[in-house]
Design an enzyme around this catalytic site. Structure first.
Site, PDB file in Angstrom:
ATOM      1  N   LYS A 168      43.740 -61.575  56.446  1.00 44.36           N
ATOM      2  CA  LYS A 168      44.634 -60.974  57.441  1.00 44.36           C
ATOM      3  C   LYS A 168      45.850 -60.358  56.766  1.00 44.36           C
ATOM      4  O   LYS A 168      46.551 -59.555  57.357  1.00 44.36           O
ATOM      5  CB  LYS A 168      45.030 -61.979  58.525  1.00 44.36           C
ATOM      6  CG  LYS A 168      45.404 -63.355  58.051  1.00 44.36           C
ATOM      7  CD  LYS A 168      45.406 -64.390  59.198  1.00 44.36           C
ATOM      8  CE  LYS A 168      45.191 -65.794  58.652  1.00 44.36           C
ATOM      9  NZ  LYS A 168      44.741 -66.772  59.605  1.00 44.36           N
ATOM     10  N   LYS A 176      38.698 -61.200  48.725  1.00 44.68           N
ATOM     11  CA  LYS A 176      38.465 -61.908  49.992  1.00 44.68           C
ATOM     12  C   LYS A 176      38.964 -61.086  51.190  1.00 44.68           C
ATOM     13  O   LYS A 176      40.017 -60.468  51.089  1.00 44.68           O
ATOM     14  CB  LYS A 176      39.229 -63.246  49.931  1.00 44.68           C
ATOM     15  CG  LYS A 176      38.883 -64.219  51.016  1.00 44.68           C
ATOM     16  CD  LYS A 176      39.701 -65.493  50.895  1.00 44.68           C
ATOM     17  CE  LYS A 176      41.133 -65.285  51.353  1.00 44.68           C
ATOM     18  NZ  LYS A 176      41.903 -66.527  51.500  1.00 44.68           N
ATOM     19  N   LYS A 186      49.782 -66.636  46.475  1.00 43.70           N
ATOM     20  CA  LYS A 186      50.709 -66.293  47.560  1.00 43.70           C
ATOM     21  C   LYS A 186      52.126 -66.081  47.057  1.00 43.70           C
ATOM     22  O   LYS A 186      52.861 -65.252  47.592  1.00 43.70           O
ATOM     23  CB  LYS A 186      50.716 -67.400  48.621  1.00 43.70           C
ATOM     24  CG  LYS A 186      49.499 -67.361  49.515  1.00 43.70           C
ATOM     25  CD  LYS A 186      49.800 -68.113  50.795  1.00 43.70           C
ATOM     26  CE  LYS A 186      48.590 -68.149  51.710  1.00 43.70           C
ATOM     27  NZ  LYS A 186      48.822 -69.029  52.870  1.00 43.70           N
TER      28      LYS A 186
HETATM   29  P1  TYM Z   1      43.465 -69.910  56.895  1.00 41.56           P
HETATM   30  O1  TYM Z   1      44.290 -69.825  58.118  1.00 41.56           O
HETATM   31  O2  TYM Z   1      43.759 -69.024  55.749  1.00 41.56           O
HETATM   32  O3  TYM Z   1      41.948 -69.724  57.267  1.00 41.56           O
HETATM   33  C1  TYM Z   1      41.337 -70.505  58.283  1.00 41.56           C
HETATM   34  C2  TYM Z   1      39.906 -70.795  57.920  1.00 41.56           C
HETATM   35  O4  TYM Z   1      39.194 -69.583  57.726  1.00 41.56           O
HETATM   36  C3  TYM Z   1      38.566 -69.594  56.457  1.00 41.56           C
HETATM   37  N1  TYM Z   1      38.563 -68.233  55.900  1.00 41.56           N
HETATM   38  C4  TYM Z   1      37.483 -67.613  55.439  1.00 41.56           C
HETATM   39  N2  TYM Z   1      36.198 -68.007  55.355  1.00 41.56           N
HETATM   40  C5  TYM Z   1      35.328 -67.119  54.821  1.00 41.56           C
HETATM   41  N3  TYM Z   1      35.680 -65.893  54.381  1.00 41.56           N
HETATM   42  C6  TYM Z   1      36.958 -65.461  54.437  1.00 41.56           C
HETATM   43  N4  TYM Z   1      37.291 -64.250  54.021  1.00 41.56           N
HETATM   44  C7  TYM Z   1      37.924 -66.350  54.993  1.00 41.56           C
HETATM   45  N5  TYM Z   1      39.271 -66.247  55.210  1.00 41.56           N
HETATM   46  C8  TYM Z   1      39.640 -67.418  55.766  1.00 41.56           C
HETATM   47  C9  TYM Z   1      39.393 -70.531  55.615  1.00 41.56           C
HETATM   48  O5  TYM Z   1      38.666 -71.039  54.521  1.00 41.56           O
HETATM   49  C10 TYM Z   1      39.768 -71.599  56.615  1.00 41.56           C
HETATM   50  O6  TYM Z   1      38.716 -72.539  56.763  1.00 41.56           O
HETATM   51  N6  TYM Z   1      45.145 -74.012  54.641  1.00 41.56           N
HETATM   52  C11 TYM Z   1      44.292 -73.529  55.702  1.00 41.56           C
HETATM   53  C12 TYM Z   1      44.663 -74.040  57.063  1.00 41.56           C
HETATM   54  C13 TYM Z   1      44.758 -75.520  57.169  1.00 41.56           C
HETATM   55  C14 TYM Z   1      43.679 -76.434  57.193  1.00 41.56           C
HETATM   56  C15 TYM Z   1      44.279 -77.730  57.358  1.00 41.56           C
HETATM   57  C16 TYM Z   1      42.303 -76.313  57.075  1.00 41.56           C
HETATM   58  C17 TYM Z   1      45.909 -76.239  57.306  1.00 41.56           C
HETATM   59  N7  TYM Z   1      45.612 -77.560  57.422  1.00 41.56           N
HETATM   60  C18 TYM Z   1      43.503 -78.884  57.399  1.00 41.56           C
HETATM   61  C19 TYM Z   1      41.539 -77.469  57.126  1.00 41.56           C
HETATM   62  C20 TYM Z   1      42.124 -78.737  57.299  1.00 41.56           C
HETATM   63  C21 TYM Z   1      44.380 -72.018  55.709  1.00 41.56           C
HETATM   64  O7  TYM Z   1      45.295 -71.419  55.247  1.00 41.56           O
HETATM   65  O8  TYM Z   1      43.400 -71.439  56.387  1.00 41.56           O
END
Ligand code: TYM
Length: 349
Positions: A210, A207, A124
């Site tokens: 968004k 991957k 990032k």
């Molecule tokens: P974020 O917002 O990037 O994504 C949210 C969730 O979606 C999953 N994900 C995917 N799974 C499969 N294929 C993909 N292409 C894909 N893109 C996203 C992510 O693995 C995630 O589960 N750091 C986290 C948010 C967060 C969080 C937490 C998660 C903050 N605090 C505590 C769990 C527990 C994040 O950026 O997710």
């Protein structure tokens, strides 16, 4: 407030926490890797706490009005996908101050060396890491705080969050060791199913995200049926028909991705999908996948649009969820302050 806190690890009841950043619209990757599985966990009857992590979102620039809108849209997506705010706790992170407060404590537990290994920070921050925010660097400590503020024991996520959950475990273990307590559980990542890593429709080695500049690379939960069908029709593939066995998908990342998506949407295993389409051309497989995606996603999109007509109701749901979340997190945070030696003599309320 100085009860001894040493009790065995078995004291932790099963509790699920997970979060999604409202930093843009949600994608099919978020849906299959996270949201759909959040609903399954809720329906299995486990205590589930789900959060729109707005404070994580601002680790990179967010337009304030868009952030508010995206947070509501994220909440609408959760509900439209099947999260019932009466059975799960659904809220946005900034409304429960324990997250930020515990994150500070964890900033003092986590080591710079640990943070320096985080691949997501490197991705990032890009080439100019000097210009990245301090928040982006500390991001995984806030994530550990999200989970540990509830003594959550299980965290359903996509594959890309694995390293952050390992760090969460390290922070919990170090805190327990440093203070000689058995206070935080060692969390278990739940990375399950065929679609833990949904890839870009334009490049099966990247991957689905968004933040990808190409909208053709992803399916958004706000896409219409026509847009979904068009994106799948144009998705990158190779000239070979689908193989007879899963091994035949090795070294075919684009084909593998579409098969995984089919499996994730249909609740079939990858083996079952391969068996069903063995030898089929993409001219047959893609329309079948498009029909499936439209059938599964458009009811969610329609419901999201309906919910978005009443933003005040969404805000009310998030507020009520935050109050419930706070009743769990606040006493845990107070115990953390006690363990770490902070005087808490101020009268509240
Ligand atoms: P974020 O917002 O990037 O994504 C949210 C969730 O979606 C999953 N994900 C995917 N799974 C499969 N294929 C993909 N292409 C894909 N893109 C996203 C992510 O693995 C995630 O589960 N750091 C986290 C948010 C967060 C969080 C937490 C998660 C903050 N605090 C505590 C769990 C527990 C994040 O950026 O997710």
């Amino acid at each position: 407030m100085s009860e001894p806190v040493q009790t065995p690890q078995t004291k932790f009841a099963p509790r699920i926490f997970s979060g999604i950043q409202p930093s843009g619209g949600l994608t099919l990757g978020n849906y299959l890797g996270a949201l759909k599985r959040f609903v399954q966990k809720q329906d299995e009857g486990i205590e589930t706490i789900y959060c729109l992590v707005d404070m994580h979102a601002i680790t990179v620039w967010q337009d304030p009005e868009k952030l508010r809108q995206q947070t509501r849209e994220g909440a609408a997506a959760f509900i439209a996908a099947g999260i019932d705010p009466a059975r799960s706790i659904l809220f946005n992170q900034s409304q429960v101050s324990a997250h930020a407060e515990l994150a500070w404590i964890f900033n003092c537990v986590a080591r710079l060396g640990w943070m320096n290994r985080m691949t997501q920070f490197k991705d990032k921050a890009g080439k100019n890491a000097e210009a990245a925010s301090l928040g982006l660097y500390a991001y995984p400590a806030l994530m550990a705080a999200d989970i540990m503020a509830y003594h959550a024991t299980m965290v359903p996520v996509g594959e890309d969050q694995k390293q952050h959950l390992e760090l969460t475990r390290d922070i919990a273990i170090k805190f327990n060791n440093d203070f000689g307590v058995d206070f935080f559980p060692v969390v278990e990542p739940l990375i399950e199913g065929a679609a833990t890593r949904v890839m870009s429709l334009r490049d099966g080695t990247k991957k689905m995200s968004k933040s990808d500049p190409s909208d053709q690379s992803r399916i958004n939960l706000t896409d219409t049926a026509d847009m979904i069908a068009a994106k799948i029709r144009k998705a990158k593939t190779d000239p070979e028909p689908l193989p007879e066995t899963v091994e035949g998908l090795k070294d075919r990342p684009d084909a593998r991705n579409l098969v995984n998506i089919y499996a994730g949407l249909s609740d079939l295993t990858v083996d079952q999908v391969v068996a069903e389409f063995a030898g089929a051309q993409f001219g047959t497989f893609k329309p079948a996948l498009a029909d499936l995606a439209v059938a599964k996603l458009t009811p969610i999109t329609t419901e999201m649009n309906r919910l978005m007509q009443d933003p005040a109701e969404i805000d009310r749901i998030l507020g009520a969820g935050a109050e419930r979340a706070d009743t769990i997190a606040h006493p845990i945070l107070e115990q953390v302050y006690d363990i770490t030696g902070m005087i808490r003599s101020r009268r509240r309320g």
